[in-house]
Design a protein around this motif. Sequence first.
Motif, short mmCIF file in Angstrom:
data_model
loop_
_atom_site.label_atom_id
_atom_site.label_comp_id
_atom_site.label_asym_id
_atom_site.label_seq_id
_atom_site.Cartn_x
_atom_site.Cartn_y
_atom_site.Cartn_z
N ALA A 118 38.39 -14.18 26.04
CA ALA A 118 37.39 -13.31 25.43
C ALA A 118 36.27 -14.13 24.79
CB ALA A 118 38.05 -12.40 24.40
N ARG A 119 36.63 -15.22 24.10
CA ARG A 119 35.60 -16.07 23.49
C ARG A 119 34.71 -16.70 24.55
NH1 ARG A 119 39.93 -17.83 20.27
NH2 ARG A 119 40.08 -19.77 21.47
N THR A 120 35.30 -17.12 25.66
CA THR A 120 34.51 -17.73 26.72
C THR A 120 33.53 -16.73 27.32
OG1 THR A 120 36.33 -19.24 27.23
CG2 THR A 120 34.64 -18.94 28.93
N LEU A 121 33.99 -15.51 27.57
CA LEU A 121 33.08 -14.48 28.10
C LEU A 121 31.98 -14.15 27.10
CD1 LEU A 121 35.54 -12.00 29.86
CD2 LEU A 121 34.03 -13.70 30.93
N ALA A 122 32.32 -14.11 25.81
CA ALA A 122 31.30 -13.85 24.79
C ALA A 122 30.27 -14.97 24.76
CB ALA A 122 31.97 -13.71 23.42
N ASP A 123 30.72 -16.22 24.88
CA ASP A 123 29.80 -17.35 24.92
C ASP A 123 28.88 -17.26 26.13
OD1 ASP A 123 30.90 -18.46 22.62
OD2 ASP A 123 32.26 -19.78 23.72
N LEU A 124 29.44 -16.90 27.28
CA LEU A 124 28.64 -16.78 28.49
C LEU A 124 27.63 -15.65 28.37
CD1 LEU A 124 31.49 -17.39 31.06
CD2 LEU A 124 29.41 -18.77 30.85
N SER A 125 28.05 -14.53 27.81
CA SER A 125 27.13 -13.41 27.61
C SER A 125 25.97 -13.82 26.70
CB SER A 125 27.88 -12.23 27.01
OG SER A 125 27.01 -11.15 26.77
N ARG A 126 26.30 -14.56 25.66
CA ARG A 126 25.28 -15.03 24.71
C ARG A 126 24.30 -16.00 25.37
NH1 ARG A 126 25.58 -19.66 22.34
NH2 ARG A 126 27.83 -19.90 22.67
N SER A 127 24.79 -16.81 26.30
CA SER A 127 23.95 -17.85 26.90
C SER A 127 23.07 -17.34 28.03
CB SER A 127 24.83 -18.99 27.42
OG SER A 127 25.51 -18.61 28.60
N LEU A 128 23.40 -16.15 28.56
CA LEU A 128 22.62 -15.62 29.68
C LEU A 128 21.41 -14.85 29.19
CD1 LEU A 128 25.53 -14.38 31.96
CD2 LEU A 128 23.80 -16.07 32.61
N LEU A 134 26.76 -13.47 36.01
CA LEU A 134 27.94 -14.32 35.91
C LEU A 134 28.72 -14.18 37.21
CD1 LEU A 134 30.11 -16.04 34.46
CD2 LEU A 134 31.00 -13.90 33.50
N VAL A 135 29.09 -15.32 37.81
CA VAL A 135 29.81 -15.32 39.08
C VAL A 135 31.02 -16.24 38.93
CG1 VAL A 135 29.60 -15.55 41.58
CG2 VAL A 135 27.54 -15.22 40.18
N ASN A 220 34.49 -5.43 27.77
CA ASN A 220 34.54 -5.70 26.33
C ASN A 220 33.54 -6.76 25.91
OD1 ASN A 220 36.59 -3.83 26.05
ND2 ASN A 220 38.22 -5.36 26.16
N ALA A 221 33.17 -7.65 26.84
CA ALA A 221 32.20 -8.71 26.53
C ALA A 221 30.77 -8.28 26.79
CB ALA A 221 32.53 -9.96 27.34
N GLY A 222 30.57 -7.02 27.22
CA GLY A 222 29.23 -6.50 27.42
C GLY A 222 28.67 -6.72 28.81
N PHE A 223 29.51 -7.07 29.77
CA PHE A 223 29.04 -7.26 31.14
C PHE A 223 29.16 -5.96 31.94
CE2 PHE A 223 29.98 -11.68 30.05
CZ PHE A 223 28.92 -12.35 30.65
N ARG A 224 28.27 -5.84 32.91
CA ARG A 224 28.34 -4.75 33.88
C ARG A 224 28.70 -5.34 35.23
NH1 ARG A 224 24.55 -3.08 37.46
NH2 ARG A 224 22.89 -4.23 36.38
N VAL A 246 34.04 -12.33 41.49
CA VAL A 246 33.41 -11.40 40.54
C VAL A 246 31.94 -11.74 40.38
CG1 VAL A 246 33.48 -10.49 38.19
CG2 VAL A 246 35.62 -11.18 39.33
N ILE A 247 31.10 -10.72 40.46
CA ILE A 247 29.67 -10.81 40.14
C ILE A 247 29.39 -9.75 39.10
CG2 ILE A 247 27.30 -10.79 41.00
CD1 ILE A 247 28.41 -11.38 43.79
N ALA A 248 28.89 -10.18 37.93
CA ALA A 248 28.61 -9.25 36.83
C ALA A 248 27.29 -9.62 36.17
CB ALA A 248 29.74 -9.28 35.81
N ARG A 249 26.72 -8.65 35.48
CA ARG A 249 25.45 -8.87 34.76
C ARG A 249 25.65 -8.73 33.26
NH1 ARG A 249 20.75 -9.52 37.62
NH2 ARG A 249 20.80 -8.79 39.81
N ALA A 250 24.95 -9.61 32.53
CA ALA A 250 24.97 -9.51 31.06
C ALA A 250 24.16 -8.30 30.65
CB ALA A 250 24.39 -10.79 30.46
#
Length: 250
Positions: A118-128, A134-135, A220-224, A246-250
């Motif tokens: 969860a922390r890693t996904l949150a960090d990635l969401s923040r950085s995008l 995200l792929v 939960n991390a805000g990705f679509r 997986v391909i998702a958008r922040a």
Amino acid sequence: MLHAEFHDPRLVTVYDAECPWSREDDFFLSVVNETPGSQVLDLGCGTGRLTLGIAAASHAVTGVDPARASLDAARAKPGAGRVVWVEGTSSGLPDTSFGVAVMTSHVAQFFVEDDEWARTLADLSRSLLPGGRLVFDTRDPLDRRWERWNPVDSGRQITLPDGAVVTAWTEVTAVRDGTVSFTHHYTFPDHYTFPDGEELLSTATLRFRSEADIRSSLHNAGFRIEHIYGGWNREPAGAGDGELLVIARA
């Protein structure tokens, strides 16, 4: 040693020889190329195979990895000067900086605990950047890939740049609660004299998350989520190669 193929320079060389460019890299590069000229993050870049391919395709790319030995190998490769190499983890990523982030070679499975993932996904969401993609790849647990990690099915021979042949195989040591622990065995030729013997070991535990778990954690991390494929030719989940791509958008 835990993940020795990334931290032990002797096994980093073996890893590089065993893992040349493949259709998996073709998949990730094709997705990155859908956003021309983007700022790209390669999290868990390892020895930089895909990172350098992305840079060669005219993207500005940052490779991040916690394993110094792997980064040393990446920095020594042709074209490495085009890449920003960072020794670290997702916690040090800058905010709103990347149009695309990739995690390849099943790096997503290295985050065993749910809070770490969860922390890693949150960090990635923040950085995008807003709308950034995200792929990543992770093995579909329904494929039960670990059942083929045994001395017979996983046995292989790896030719090093100096012509030496290393014999390798994988042994599963535990399967519990969605995790699989295993040991890679690497036997070097007799003329390799190491203080710790001719056989080197690398241990690991990976998390096999279901498609439902992946979808929930991304939500939960805000990705679509745009797509979850089951194979490298973009087959639907449950078909193809036993993957969840997986391909998702922040």
